[in-house]
Design an enzyme around this catalytic site. Structure first.
Site, PDB file in Angstrom:
ATOM      1  N   THR A   1       0.912   4.235  -2.853  1.00 41.01           N
ATOM      2  CA  THR A   1       0.603   5.654  -2.644  1.00 41.01           C
ATOM      3  C   THR A   1       1.694   6.539  -3.230  1.00 41.01           C
ATOM      4  O   THR A   1       1.406   7.595  -3.807  1.00 41.01           O
ATOM      5  CB  THR A   1       0.419   5.971  -1.150  1.00 41.01           C
ATOM      6  OG1 THR A   1       1.659   5.791  -0.446  1.00 41.01           O
ATOM      7  CG2 THR A   1      -0.671   5.132  -0.524  1.00 41.01           C
ATOM      8  N   LEU A   2       2.948   6.110  -3.094  1.00 43.86           N
ATOM      9  CA  LEU A   2       4.041   6.919  -3.634  1.00 43.86           C
ATOM     10  C   LEU A   2       4.033   6.895  -5.163  1.00 43.86           C
ATOM     11  O   LEU A   2       4.324   7.904  -5.809  1.00 43.86           O
ATOM     12  CB  LEU A   2       5.384   6.422  -3.103  1.00 43.86           C
ATOM     13  CG  LEU A   2       5.581   6.438  -1.586  1.00 43.86           C
ATOM     14  CD1 LEU A   2       7.046   6.184  -1.242  1.00 43.86           C
ATOM     15  CD2 LEU A   2       5.114   7.738  -0.957  1.00 43.86           C
TER      16      LEU A   2
ATOM     17  N   VAL B   1       0.833  -1.204   0.000  1.00 46.59           N
ATOM     18  CA  VAL B   1       0.000   0.000   0.000  1.00 46.59           C
ATOM     19  C   VAL B   1       0.864   1.249   0.000  1.00 46.59           C
ATOM     20  O   VAL B   1       0.598   2.211  -0.730  1.00 46.59           O
ATOM     21  CB  VAL B   1      -0.963  -0.007   1.208  1.00 46.59           C
ATOM     22  CG1 VAL B   1      -1.813   1.262   1.225  1.00 46.59           C
ATOM     23  CG2 VAL B   1      -1.876  -1.235   1.150  1.00 46.59           C
ATOM     24  N   TYR B   2       1.915   1.237   0.799  1.00 47.95           N
ATOM     25  CA  TYR B   2       2.792   2.403   0.866  1.00 47.95           C
ATOM     26  C   TYR B   2       3.418   2.692  -0.491  1.00 47.95           C
ATOM     27  O   TYR B   2       3.399   3.831  -0.972  1.00 47.95           O
ATOM     28  CB  TYR B   2       3.877   2.170   1.920  1.00 47.95           C
ATOM     29  CG  TYR B   2       4.824   3.334   2.093  1.00 47.95           C
ATOM     30  CD1 TYR B   2       4.358   4.594   2.478  1.00 47.95           C
ATOM     31  CD2 TYR B   2       6.195   3.185   1.880  1.00 47.95           C
ATOM     32  CE1 TYR B   2       5.225   5.662   2.642  1.00 47.95           C
ATOM     33  CE2 TYR B   2       7.063   4.246   2.041  1.00 47.95           C
ATOM     34  CZ  TYR B   2       6.580   5.476   2.416  1.00 47.95           C
ATOM     35  OH  TYR B   2       7.443   6.536   2.577  1.00 47.95           O
ATOM     36  N   ALA B   3       3.978   1.660  -1.137  1.00 44.70           N
ATOM     37  CA  ALA B   3       4.580   1.858  -2.455  1.00 44.70           C
ATOM     38  C   ALA B   3       3.541   2.349  -3.459  1.00 44.70           C
ATOM     39  O   ALA B   3       3.828   3.198  -4.309  1.00 44.70           O
ATOM     40  CB  ALA B   3       5.217   0.561  -2.945  1.00 44.70           C
TER      41      ALA B   3
END
Length: 262
Positions: A156-157, A152-154
């Protein structure tokens, strides 16, 4: 025109370094963060109201709306969307509330704050939007070894990279610039708050990240990667993206027409 900047995530790390640098360069700075005490300490470094604290939680609709109202009402010359959380963990184990917080802080907030600020910048014919992402945005195909669980973090970036690239094209010739800033591992509290000890990993300072971002704006870079010495690596990534985009057709690709092996 006086210079007015708004920086999110200003209570620590890259955001704090941006607020300090811009204030030192003569900007009035609206410093946004969740920790009132930290923001007050930052403001005290610059007597005379140069830094205006604004306490807001960008993980909530109310917080985003409050900051967006400032972006729309005040003549911003620079918007730095820096606030962030990571929540590294396996996708199937990521609690829904943490996934929601991550998407709100790194996708919803920067999108809506930029949307609030850009019309005024266009009307004034000048301005800059800096979206702080990270090199993790390019790590999707990487094998698991050596990297935290980050789906999820990747994602969003990667959203910030694609949105900023498209926005920069849309704003071309208007006097308003858009940049996505993609540092690698930075020596801040960010990873410590995720329970990761990266003290043995070479890390860039937050101050150097800010230096790269501001110099990148001068150079006209849409994607600024402070730790990538060979800029041609980035160009090849984007050329490959465009080649794949341009290589599509209306006919089904041959590899999908072959019958599946029994």
């Amino acid at each position: 025109m006086s210079k007015l900047a708004l920086v999110t995530g200003a209570s620590s790390g890259i955001g704090r370094a941006f607020a300090r640098r811009l204030a030192g360069q003569g900007h009035e700075v609206v410093a946004v963060g969740r920790r009132a005490g930290r923001l007050a300490e930052l403001a005290a470094e610059f007597p005379g109201g140069t830094i205006r604290p604004l306490v807001a939680d960008l993980a909530t609709d109310e917080g985003v709306d409050a900051v967006a109202a400032v972006c729309a009402a005040e003549p911003l010359t620079t918007l730095v969307n820096n606030a962030g959380v990571a929540h590294y963990m396996p996708f199937a184990e990521l609690p829904a509330d943490r996934a929601r917080e991550l998407v709100h802080v790194k996708v919803v907030a920067p999108t809506l704050l930029a949307r609030a600020a850009v019309p005024g910048m266009l009307a004034r014919g000048a301005g800059a939007v800096v979206n702080v992402a990270g090199m993790i945005a390019f790590s999707g195909p990487a094998p698991a070894a050596g990297l935290p669980h980050r789906a999820v973090y990747a994602g969003t970036l990667a959203h910030l990279v694609a949105m900023t690239q498209a926005l920069a094209v849309e704003l071309s010739g208007s006097g308003v610039r858009a940049q996505v800033l993609c540092p690698g591992v930075v020596a801040t509290e960010f990873h410590e708050r995720q329970g990761l000890d990266l003290s043995a990993v070479p890390r860039m300072s937050a101050e150097d990240v800010v230096t790269a971002g501001l110099r990148g704006l001068e150079l006209g870079e849409t994607v600024c990667a402070p730790g990538v010495e060979d800029e041609s690596l980035l160009r090849r990534v984007f050329e490959a993206d465009l080649a794949a985009f341009g290589g599509q057709g209306a006919e089904l690709a041959g590899r999908y027409r072959a019958p599946a092996k029994a």
